[in-house]
Structures are given as C-alpha cells and as structure tokens.
Scaffold this motif. Sequence first.
Motif, mmCIF file in Angstrom:
data_model
loop_
_atom_site.group_PDB
_atom_site.id
_atom_site.type_symbol
_atom_site.label_atom_id
_atom_site.label_comp_id
_atom_site.label_asym_id
_atom_site.label_seq_id
_atom_site.Cartn_x
_atom_site.Cartn_y
_atom_site.Cartn_z
ATOM 1 N N MET B 45 -64.985 5.898 55.783
ATOM 2 C CA MET B 45 -63.991 6.846 55.312
ATOM 3 C C MET B 45 -62.845 6.938 56.310
ATOM 4 O O MET B 45 -63.046 6.760 57.510
ATOM 5 C CB MET B 45 -64.594 8.227 55.055
ATOM 6 N N VAL B 47 -60.443 5.022 57.032
ATOM 7 C CA VAL B 47 -59.867 3.848 57.682
ATOM 8 C C VAL B 47 -58.554 3.432 57.016
ATOM 9 O O VAL B 47 -57.759 2.707 57.614
ATOM 10 C CB VAL B 47 -60.825 2.633 57.690
ATOM 11 N N SER B 51 -54.808 3.843 51.260
ATOM 12 C CA SER B 51 -53.433 3.634 51.708
ATOM 13 C C SER B 51 -53.025 2.170 51.595
ATOM 14 O O SER B 51 -51.907 1.858 51.199
ATOM 15 C CB SER B 51 -53.274 4.090 53.157
ATOM 16 N N PHE B 61 -46.118 4.078 51.326
ATOM 17 C CA PHE B 61 -47.171 4.796 52.025
ATOM 18 C C PHE B 61 -47.052 6.249 51.635
ATOM 19 O O PHE B 61 -46.001 6.848 51.759
ATOM 20 C CB PHE B 61 -46.975 4.639 53.536
ATOM 21 N N GLU B 63 -49.267 10.178 51.239
ATOM 22 C CA GLU B 63 -50.462 10.913 51.636
ATOM 23 C C GLU B 63 -51.588 10.627 50.658
ATOM 24 O O GLU B 63 -51.389 10.564 49.441
ATOM 25 C CB GLU B 63 -50.187 12.422 51.697
ATOM 26 N N THR B 64 -52.763 10.471 51.186
ATOM 27 C CA THR B 64 -53.908 10.219 50.323
ATOM 28 C C THR B 64 -54.895 11.357 50.508
ATOM 29 O O THR B 64 -54.772 12.131 51.445
ATOM 30 C CB THR B 64 -54.629 8.940 50.753
ATOM 31 N N THR B 67 -61.184 9.521 48.912
ATOM 32 C CA THR B 67 -61.575 9.035 47.586
ATOM 33 C C THR B 67 -62.945 9.572 47.186
ATOM 34 O O THR B 67 -63.832 9.723 48.011
ATOM 35 C CB THR B 67 -61.603 7.494 47.604
ATOM 36 N N THR B 87 -63.120 1.892 46.941
ATOM 37 C CA THR B 87 -64.335 2.705 47.033
ATOM 38 C C THR B 87 -64.182 3.823 48.052
ATOM 39 O O THR B 87 -63.300 3.797 48.898
ATOM 40 C CB THR B 87 -65.531 1.832 47.455
ATOM 41 N N ALA B 88 -65.052 4.812 47.927
ATOM 42 C CA ALA B 88 -65.062 5.904 48.896
ATOM 43 C C ALA B 88 -65.883 5.476 50.098
ATOM 44 O O ALA B 88 -66.939 4.872 49.950
ATOM 45 C CB ALA B 88 -65.674 7.153 48.267
ATOM 46 N N ASN B 144 -56.937 -1.910 60.065
ATOM 47 C CA ASN B 144 -55.769 -1.130 59.649
ATOM 48 C C ASN B 144 -55.306 -0.204 60.778
ATOM 49 O O ASN B 144 -55.976 -0.056 61.781
ATOM 50 C CB ASN B 144 -56.134 -0.335 58.391
ATOM 51 N N LYS B 145 -54.169 0.386 60.565
ATOM 52 C CA LYS B 145 -53.559 1.347 61.491
ATOM 53 C C LYS B 145 -53.098 0.681 62.794
ATOM 54 O O LYS B 145 -53.082 1.307 63.852
ATOM 55 C CB LYS B 145 -54.511 2.511 61.810
ATOM 56 N N SER B 216 -50.970 -2.668 58.951
ATOM 57 C CA SER B 216 -50.721 -1.232 58.893
ATOM 58 C C SER B 216 -50.241 -0.871 57.498
ATOM 59 O O SER B 216 -49.234 -1.379 57.029
ATOM 60 C CB SER B 216 -49.666 -0.832 59.908
#
Lengths: 642, 238
Positions: B45, B47, B51, B61, B63-64, B67, B87-88, B144-145, B216
């Motif tokens: 979660m 990660v 996004s 991009f 706000e999320t 999930t 998926t969550a 990511n990020k 990213s």
Amino acid sequence: MEEEHQDREQPEIVRCSEPQSHCSPDDTDSLKAAATITLDNTSPAEQGCGTEDPPPCKLDALQEISSTNGPSEPEPEPEPEPEPQPQPQPQGPGGEGPLEASSDQGKVGAGEENGPSEPEGPAVEDDQPENASDSASTDNTLEDSSEFVVTVLARGSLEDQGEGPSSELSEASSPAQAPAPSHRDEDVTAESWRRHRKHVFVLSEAGKPIYSRYGNEEALSSTMGVMMALVSFVQSGDNTIRSIYSGEHGTDEHTVVFMQQGPLVLVSVSCSRQSEQQLRSELLYVYNQIVSMLTQASINRIFERKKNYDLRRLLAGSEKILDGLLNLVDSDPSFLLSAVHCLPLASSLRDSLSQILQKAITPNLVFSILIAKNQLLTIVQEKTVIEDARLEPADLHLLLNLIGASSAFQAGEIWTPICLPLFNPDCYFYAYISYLDPPDCTVCLLLLSTDKEAFYAVADCKRKIDEGMRTQNALRAIAKAQSYSASQVGVSDLRHFMYKPFDVPDNHRQLTQFTSPEMEAPYSSEEERTRLLDLYRYMHSRIHSNSRPLKLIYHVAERETLLAWVTSKFELYTCFSPLVTKASAINAITKLLRWIKKEEDRLFIRNPPKYSTTPNPSKSSRGGKGGPDRQDTTDNGFLSLL
Amino acid sequence: MKVKYNIDIVASSPLRVIKRRVSRAMPDSGKMKKPDVKLVILGDMNVGKTSLLHRYMERKFKETISTIGGAFFLKQWGPYTISIWDTAGREQFHGLGSMYCRGASAVILTYDVTNWQSLAELEERFLSLTDTAKDDCIFAIVGNKADLTDPKVLEVEPEEEGTGQPPVCSPPTVSPIVRKQVQREEAIALYGRILRYKLQDERSSLPAERMCFETSAKTATMWTCCSRHCLTWSFPPS
Ligand SMILES: Nc1nc2c(ncn2[C@@H]2O[C@H](COP(=O)(O)OP(=O)(O)OP(=O)(O)O)[C@@H](O)[C@H]2O)c(=O)[nH]1
Ligand SMILES: [Mg+2]
C-alpha cells in the motif's frame, strides 16, 4: 388505508392534548429537557463570536461559557451574558415565557407509568441531561467503582495528556488555534481536541489502540490504556462497564459509553447529550463497519491466535471509512431511525430501473442495488437468498457509507470483498461497484455476488444495465429526481418531518424505510441542522426510553415545536414553527399523513422485485443464514500472514 | 509514442490473448470488448500503484485514496484491448490477489524507492499471488517516487508528452530529499529470483536492465515507454 386509522387515532391525540395541565411530572421533566436544549440553542450564536472554527464543538464551547463561574476557566468569550439564562430554567417551571413552556405526555400508551409514581423531583437531577436520568438505572451496578471511573475518565482519559503545565499551555494558546490540518494529525493535548463533540475509540482487549476518531491512535495509547484499565477493573468484579456520566453541574458533561464486542472494546465519549442507547447503537455501527471489512470470524480468530495483535495492520487505510461513518451517523437520521432513505422517484421509473436490474443477472448474484446521491434508487434481490434472510437497513447503511466515503470507486470497476454483518457476520460477499455516469459519478451500481471469481460475469451484467439505462434514457430521468421540500406537503407551519412506516405492504419485511424532506431554512446551515437533529434525537430517546417509553410527545422548544408520535403503523417526528398551536399541529399531522399516503408510491420502494439465478445455485447462498460461501471466511488470505 | 507502445505489446505477446478466462465471462452479446492482454499492478500500500496508473491513463498526477479491493480498467490501444487491474496493497485485501492475477500476461511489481520494506514485501507477500498468472507472464519491477530521492531527476525533462497542457505538477523545488533506501541492483537481483521462481529461463526472458527501473508518477519525467519488446513503463531511451 391510513384513512381509517387516523380517524381512530386522532381523537386520542386530542384527548391527550387536553390534560396538559395536570401532567406535571412529565412537564417539569420536559422543561428540564427544554433547558438543556435551549442551552444547545444558544450555542450557534456563541459560536459565531468564538475563535473556534469547527462547528461540531459548539456544545463544548457553550459549556466552557457556563463554566466561567468556576475559577479555572480562562475567559474565552467576550459575552457570558446568555449563560445564566439556561440555568434558572429547570428550577422555575412557572417563570418562563409562553414559548418556553413545554409539555409532553405519554397518555396514549405510557401514561400510567408516569403518573404519580414518578417522584424524581428537580432536586435530583438539576443539571443532568435528560437521558442521564432515563438510563441511570442501567449502571447502578457500578456503585462505588463508577465514581472512581468518572473521576478517572474526566481527569484521566479526557485530559490525561493535558494535566499539569502542558494543559495550561495549550489552553493559553487555544485562542490562536490553527485550523486542524487533518483529524489524524490533531494534537491530542490541545484543548480543541478535547472539545470535540463526540470521540470514538476502538481498542483491543489487550488495550492496543485500533482507531480514534480524532487524533492519531498512537498518541492516544495512554488514554486507551486508561480506558482498558477501567474496563478490566470493572470486569474483574463481574460487572461490565456500560456507561459513565461525568461533569459537575453542567460544566463538562460527558457521557462515556463502553461496548465490548468480541475482542474489541469500543468507547464513545460524547457531550452530544444523546441517550446511552443511541450512543451504543452508534458504536455498534462502528463495530459492524469493521466487521464489514474483516468479518467477525476473522477478527475473533486473529485475537485468539495473538492477543496483542495490532489490528491497524489490517485496517490501515480504512480510517476514512470509519471517519465517514461517524460523520454520517452525526448528520444522517437514517442511522437514528434504523431505516433506509430512498430517493423519491415516479413509481413507473423506479419499476423500469428495477426491471433493468432484474434482467441483468448471473449465477450467484444476490443483490443488485442502484444508488444516487447517497440514497437508494432501487434494490433487486435474489429470491432464495431473501427467503432465508433479509437485507437489514444497517447493512445497507454500511454499504452506502463505504461508497460515499471513498472516491476510490470513481475510477474503474471495483471488485472487493465485503461482509454484511447483519446478514451474516462471518462471510464475505464480493461487491462489484461502478458508477454509471463516469465523470459525474452520481449514479452508482452495486452488485453483490457470493462468488469471488464472478467478476467478469458480474461486470458483464453492468454492461447490460448500462445498455438498458441508455435505451430508456434512464440516467437523465434519475438526474431529475430530487428530494422534496416540506412546503410541498402544503401544511403551513410544518418545517420538517421524518416518517417511518411499519406497514408498507410486502416491504417492511424486507427493508425498513423512512421518508423525510430536505432540511431547508431555517435549517440550512450546518449548525441549525445539527440542532434540529439533536432535537429529534432527544425526542427519539424519549420515545424509545427503556425505562419509560412514550408514544406521543409534544415538545415546545425555544425556536420550534416538535411532535413525535409512534403507533403500531408508523413512527413520526415533526417539526413546526414555534407559533403552531397544539390543535393546529394535530390537524397538520392528519394532513401530512394523508399527503404521505397519496405520495407513497413515489416516496418508498413498494414492492422490491426479486429474481432468480437458480439455474446454477452452485455451492452458495442456500441454507439458513449461510448466505455466502462459508469457505470464504478464511479465504481472504490475511490470516495466513499472521 | 502511443503507437509504439502498441506495437510493443503486439510484438511481445502475439500469442498472449487470454481466451479461457475472459470468454467465459463474455456471452455472445457481450458488450465488453474481449481484452487481449491482462496486466496486473501489485505492490504494498502507498507505493503509488494508483498514481502510476493515473499518470499512464490520464497523463497527470492527482491525489489518490487508498484503493479498495481491486479496480479494473479497460484500455483500448488500436485494435487491442488491455485490461488492467490496479490492486489494493493493503493486507486486508490480500486474499483477492490470486483472482486478480489469474491469467495475467504481465505483472508490474511496484515498490517505493524510499521504503525498503516495500521491496521486501514484493517477494514475501505478492510474488506467490502470481502463481495464477500465465506461465510466460512478463514481470516488471518498478521503483516509484524516485522524485523524492534525486533532485536532479526533476530538472532533466519537463513534461514531454507534448499534449500542450501545462505540466500538472511543477517540480517540488523545495521538497526535502528523502534518503533512497532501495538501489536498483536490489530490484535487479529480485528480478532474477522471480524468474527462477517462475521457472522461466533467464536467457530467453527479457533482460533485467529493461524490466527493472525507477520512475516517478508525480513528476512523470521518466514516464514513457521505450522497450522494444515488452509491455513496460520505463525510462525514455537516452
Ligand atoms: N513524491 C511522490 N509521491 C507519490 C508518487 N506516487 C505516488 N505518490 C503518493 O503516494 C501516496 C500513495 O499513492 P497511491 O497511488 O494511492 O498508492 P497505492 O500504491 O495505489 O496504494 P494502495 O491503493 O493503498 O495500495 C499518495 O499520497 C501519492 O500522492 C511519486 O512518484 N512521487
Ligand atoms: Mg491504489
């Protein structure tokens, strides 16, 4: 059909409105109630000049003011003027103006009980909220421990972070409070945190924090520890804490309600003046929402295996759903009434929507639900399943909250396990959730299947439904559907009402509903709305009081007059302008009932349609309350991760 | 860019049309176009799976929120329909993972480069879910990020999709730089272990250099596809 029984009942109202004068015990009683409510009334004004922005705290703010007679409180408000006003009222039943006069009688059914047998004089409960006296009998088992508990909680749990110098500090700085960035990040030592109208905490039996409505559970672990200590302290004496009332003479009245459900302990700390019963039912909603995500069986099993498991591991990310639930509980009377609010819709349109749903079925699909504006449009159910069990309003509330609380459903098609705790707390359904009008996201389709693998089949049902909606241009028709205004009833002085029938044919057995107009002026602001709901809650608690239930209450509050009436056929709450007379109110109710009767087909789902997907009843959905697959209980997989 | 992507998919999966699963769900009248390829995004979660998908689907991009369950998307690429499961990552939904992965042709394992545990979780929690994926399923490992760890990344390229819109996100020039916890080598090592787990031959599989990359969702600087062979989201060719 309302017609005759109105004629039957109406004289009763008239009769019970006559003996007004000699109903003194109840009168004084309700006067006190009026006093507490008046106190509430004055708060929005106070609120306006305060520095505080979050509206839900107004009751506390007011208590702050009335507590200025105590030396401890720094003067936060410029005008303590209104403070004396509510105080003398309880003692002076004769001294108030005509509009303040309030009377309620239980003559229709409960009259006998509150006749002479009711000795509670004003002295007993001068500052107690009404509901405190109602339920005082429930916690008499606590005896001396309750005193202990009250002090500890008042000092301990509510202020445990803030005792000593730090509390002075935070109080001193409170006028300059920055707007809370998010409830989760809230500083739990701040005055503003304490002032929230209703706190809800969830913890495990081992005292591990699981959820806190405001502030981060981590920061509150000592508070939770205190609560847990209390619970086990009392449990060890073979008692169970049910509730605690704290507050010395109205300074800081809090009701603390404890509820244990399996390995979880839920605590509500509230100054909303709701009855213990109401707060308890709210806690049950919280518990059930947690169950809806994890199932009861899993929760129990987890804690059987590991007493001090940190349930937040599984609930992480779901706080918003619980937050949303608590906000809804505070603002939506559906929860109070345990009934579902459906969007008024021409019955022909509702029928054709139902037919569209009925045509798009697949094996193991059990409920097809259409929702718009957080209200039910229609619900279609699998025959064999509802023979075994019915969909409870509470389950539907949890579903509606899930959808409302989460914008996550606005993209793509969602497939997620969900448990309906009242239907069966131990099993999952699989929910398909998708909006039918993508960018706007107002009409939401919810399809519940018992088959985890059925996504593609169910998604295909959605495509059929899409198609059906398109050919009938149903979306546009739904978009036009609106709630109605009390003025449409055509009864002057009627401002608002809530009507919950028990006798809609072929319906109540499946789904309890209620109808209610939009809250309009003077209840258009958040504060006023809350105030009206508080009045309703108060009426509701009187009607449903365990110790002394009433059938009819005529309650003159400061800015409105309310009449609540429960019969074997319906439960009704009405709100009138303060100028209404008792006779005209009764007259208005007769008209209102007639109007509802006329509009019934539009206001309620009359005949929830059914379908049968039996060609392949497969492994699922038969057998008692067994509903969904039993084997799915364990199947969510996270147990293996322990 | 799109077209190229398109071709990539075809090139990579001429035979990867999912017949069994999908057609079962699709009666003759089926209005859902039969998906040709199923792609699943897995990862812990927070990660940034959702996004990444936003970035890909809408080129922005936003706000999320976390999930719930899994979110299914259909994306049309020319004549091909791709189904995507976002998926969550929450443990609560772990049990559904194998259902989402059933018959998948591609799995994107996502971690957060600033969170070592999120890489570890891929192996501990998510890899076994892919047992239901196709045997020759393609794996990509995405860190990511990356914007949080490397200020230079931000300067390299502006939005380069050329859609004419102003960049949705201006680089957060003042945002503090977070320590990078996961090196790309670790992801590459994991990729090797995954191939072994799936009993895929390393030599005939897609090379790790191409299948493991950092990106990213926020700045989108690296958000393009380039690989000649595979269904991936990766660095632009430089
Ligand atoms: N700085 C930065 N933040 C990001 C990036 N991608 C995602 N985020 C943030 O990380 C958080 C989580 O992103 P999501 O996309 O919701 O994560 P997820 O993996 O879908 O999480 P679950 O749905 O709970 O499994 C959000 O607050 C995003 O704004 C990124 O590339 N850079
Ligand atoms: Mg996500």
